[in-house]
Motif scaffolding. Structure first.
Motif, PDB file in Angstrom:
ATOM      1  N   ILE A  76       0.842  -1.204   0.000  1.00  0.00           N
ATOM      2  CA  ILE A  76       0.000   0.000   0.000  1.00  0.00           C
ATOM      3  C   ILE A  76       0.875   1.251   0.000  1.00  0.00           C
ATOM      4  O   ILE A  76       0.608   2.209  -0.727  1.00  0.00           O
ATOM      5  N   ALA A  77       1.933   1.232   0.806  1.00  0.00           N
ATOM      6  CA  ALA A  77       2.843   2.383   0.846  1.00  0.00           C
ATOM      7  C   ALA A  77       3.488   2.616  -0.520  1.00  0.00           C
ATOM      8  O   ALA A  77       3.615   3.761  -0.982  1.00  0.00           O
ATOM      9  N   TRP A  78       3.874   1.526  -1.181  1.00  0.00           N
ATOM     10  CA  TRP A  78       4.452   1.648  -2.522  1.00  0.00           C
ATOM     11  C   TRP A  78       3.423   2.169  -3.529  1.00  0.00           C
ATOM     12  O   TRP A  78       3.778   2.924  -4.445  1.00  0.00           O
TER      13      TRP A  78
ATOM     14  N   ALA B 164       5.240   4.627   8.215  1.00  0.00           N
ATOM     15  CA  ALA B 164       5.263   5.035   9.624  1.00  0.00           C
ATOM     16  C   ALA B 164       3.870   5.274  10.192  1.00  0.00           C
ATOM     17  O   ALA B 164       3.629   5.005  11.376  1.00  0.00           O
ATOM     18  N   THR B 165       2.946   5.778   9.366  1.00  0.00           N
ATOM     19  CA  THR B 165       1.675   6.251   9.923  1.00  0.00           C
ATOM     20  C   THR B 165       0.440   5.447   9.528  1.00  0.00           C
ATOM     21  O   THR B 165      -0.632   5.694  10.072  1.00  0.00           O
ATOM     22  N   ILE B 166       0.559   4.491   8.604  1.00  0.00           N
ATOM     23  CA  ILE B 166      -0.603   3.638   8.285  1.00  0.00           C
ATOM     24  C   ILE B 166      -1.157   2.968   9.543  1.00  0.00           C
ATOM     25  O   ILE B 166      -2.375   2.935   9.738  1.00  0.00           O
ATOM     26  N   PRO B 167      -0.313   2.453  10.446  1.00  0.00           N
ATOM     27  CA  PRO B 167      -0.865   1.810  11.636  1.00  0.00           C
ATOM     28  C   PRO B 167      -1.595   2.766  12.581  1.00  0.00           C
ATOM     29  O   PRO B 167      -2.342   2.326  13.451  1.00  0.00           O
TER      30      PRO B 167
ATOM     31  N   GLY C 153     -11.615   2.617   2.201  1.00  0.00           N
ATOM     32  CA  GLY C 153     -10.339   3.336   2.111  1.00  0.00           C
ATOM     33  C   GLY C 153     -10.338   4.639   2.884  1.00  0.00           C
ATOM     34  O   GLY C 153      -9.457   5.483   2.690  1.00  0.00           O
ATOM     35  N   ALA C 154     -11.329   4.818   3.780  1.00  0.00           N
ATOM     36  CA  ALA C 154     -11.429   6.065   4.535  1.00  0.00           C
ATOM     37  C   ALA C 154     -10.389   6.105   5.652  1.00  0.00           C
ATOM     38  O   ALA C 154     -10.068   5.076   6.258  1.00  0.00           O
ATOM     39  N   ASN C 155      -9.867   7.291   5.926  1.00  0.00           N
ATOM     40  CA  ASN C 155      -8.912   7.457   7.014  1.00  0.00           C
ATOM     41  C   ASN C 155      -9.645   7.513   8.346  1.00  0.00           C
ATOM     42  O   ASN C 155     -10.571   8.306   8.526  1.00  0.00           O
ATOM     43  N   GLU C 156      -9.206   6.673   9.272  1.00  0.00           N
ATOM     44  CA  GLU C 156      -9.761   6.664  10.620  1.00  0.00           C
ATOM     45  C   GLU C 156      -8.638   6.384  11.603  1.00  0.00           C
ATOM     46  O   GLU C 156      -7.666   5.694  11.273  1.00  0.00           O
ATOM     47  N   LEU C 157      -8.780   6.909  12.805  1.00  0.00           N
ATOM     48  CA  LEU C 157      -7.798   6.668  13.853  1.00  0.00           C
ATOM     49  C   LEU C 157      -7.896   5.215  14.310  1.00  0.00           C
ATOM     50  O   LEU C 157      -8.988   4.713  14.614  1.00  0.00           O
TER      51      LEU C 157
ATOM     52  N   GLY D 149      -3.217  10.030   6.182  1.00  0.00           N
ATOM     53  CA  GLY D 149      -3.900  11.019   5.358  1.00  0.00           C
ATOM     54  C   GLY D 149      -2.866  11.860   4.631  1.00  0.00           C
ATOM     55  O   GLY D 149      -2.595  11.659   3.455  1.00  0.00           O
ATOM     56  N   ILE D 150      -2.230  12.787   5.369  1.00  0.00           N
ATOM     57  CA  ILE D 150      -1.251  13.779   4.887  1.00  0.00           C
ATOM     58  C   ILE D 150      -1.733  14.482   3.617  1.00  0.00           C
ATOM     59  O   ILE D 150      -0.935  15.111   2.924  1.00  0.00           O
ATOM     60  N   ASN D 151      -3.013  14.354   3.316  1.00  0.00           N
ATOM     61  CA  ASN D 151      -3.607  14.949   2.117  1.00  0.00           C
ATOM     62  C   ASN D 151      -5.106  15.084   2.391  1.00  0.00           C
ATOM     63  O   ASN D 151      -5.834  14.091   2.323  1.00  0.00           O
ATOM     64  N   PRO D 152      -5.573  16.291   2.739  1.00  0.00           N
ATOM     65  CA  PRO D 152      -6.983  16.459   3.095  1.00  0.00           C
ATOM     66  C   PRO D 152      -7.955  15.992   2.014  1.00  0.00           C
ATOM     67  O   PRO D 152      -9.034  15.481   2.332  1.00  0.00           O
ATOM     68  N   ALA D 153      -7.602  16.149   0.749  1.00  0.00           N
ATOM     69  CA  ALA D 153      -8.489  15.697  -0.332  1.00  0.00           C
ATOM     70  C   ALA D 153      -8.594  14.179  -0.327  1.00  0.00           C
ATOM     71  O   ALA D 153      -9.684  13.626  -0.484  1.00  0.00           O
TER      72      ALA D 153
END
Length: 289
Positions: free
Chosen positions: A80-82, A216-219, A155-159, A224-228
């Motif tokens: 996913i990171a790639w 580093a931050t997927i877990p 694929g939504a960003n959630e904590l 996100g690092i991109n609001p759109a």
């Protein structure tokens, strides 16, 4: 200019030129096709970014669920990171000459603060990026089917469970700082002048920055690092948790982008020191002897 001395301006010895600050509002820009072509490029690039990456996320979760017990099922966090880093590398390479290749409201915000783009251009870019992300998420939903899309979180960003809102906010801030700092460094006029023989040099570190930040931050937040990118799937998935935590994926990236701009422009490039020196020299020049 002919007849002028090279000693008149110490900047004449530089092999690069810093572009003048963009006006806050450029009315003439609104009548140029180049602006709208750039807006279309930002819309299309963000659509492709979200479609490819969200499809990768959903595909990974789908394959993992179907291949229960198989540790190699799906792309995995590294894959996913790639996907994110690779598509950013490709899209920045393709659109940089048209729109600057922002593909991210946080990057556009940083460029606005640095006076690299005007306020109307920045606003149009952000609108196009958000609309493109919504369309990209909708296309990813169509590819996988509504049931699978909903089942695997869209694929939504959630904590993630076990992390505080402060940790999530910090992860978004630090991750976006790394990205925007890389963007400023890769597009620095000094670097561009001296590395012009390597045309892919700017998109490559930007893509790598996105890749390592995701690792580093997927877990923590799903990255996100991109609001759109966060808004598009939230709209299409429409989950209550994705909406209640949406603020984190705007405040964090915008704060990180602002910090990266201040660090690069005022500390590394010394804009504050240069402004002070210029005002001091002007004062000394006009001071009575």
């Amino acid at each position: 200019m002919a007849g002028s001395s090279s000693n008149d301006n110490p900047n004449n010895n530089k092999d690069y030129h810093d572009p003048p600050p963009a006006p806050l509002v450029d009315a003439g820009e609104l009548g140029k096709w180049s602006l709208y072509r750039a807006v279309i490029a930002e819309f299309t690039a963000t659509l492709l970014l979200v479609c490819i990456t969200v499809a990768t996320v959903i595909g990974h979760k789908r394959q993992s669920a179907e291949g229960a017990g198989d540790s190699c099922a799906g792309a995995g966090v590294l894959g996913i990171a790639w996907a994110f880093g690779g598509i950013i590398f490709v899209l920045v390479y393709c659109t940089a000459g048209i729109s600057g290749g922002h593909i991210n409201p946080a990057v556009t915000f940083g460029m606005l603060l640095a006076r690299r783009v005007s306020l109307p251009r920045a606003a149009l870019y952000m609108i196009a990026q958000c609309l493109g992300a919504m369309c990209g998420a909708g296309l990813a939903r169509a590819l996988h089917g509504g049931r699978q899309y909903e089942r695997h979180g869209g694929g939504a960003n959630e904590l993630a469970a076990g992390y505080s809102a402060g940790a999530g906010l910090a992860a978004e801030m630090v991750g976006t700082f790394v990205l925007v700092y890389t963007v400023f460094s890769a597009t620095d006029p000094k670097r561009k002048a001296r590395d012009s023989h390597v045309p892919v040099l700017a998109p490559l570190p930007i893509g790598l920055a996105v890749l390592v930040v995701h690792l580093a931050t997927i877990p923590i937040t799903g990255t996100g690092i991109n609001p759109a990118r966060s808004l598009g799937p939230a709209v299409v998935y429409n989950g209550s948790k994705a909406w209640s935590e949406q603020w984190m994926f705007w405040v964090g990236p915008f704060a990180g982008a602002a910090a990266a701009m201040l660090y690069h422009q005022y500390i590394l490039r010394g804009a504050a020191a240069k402004a002070f020196a210029s005002s001091y020299l002007a004062h000394m020049h006009h001071a009575p002897s």
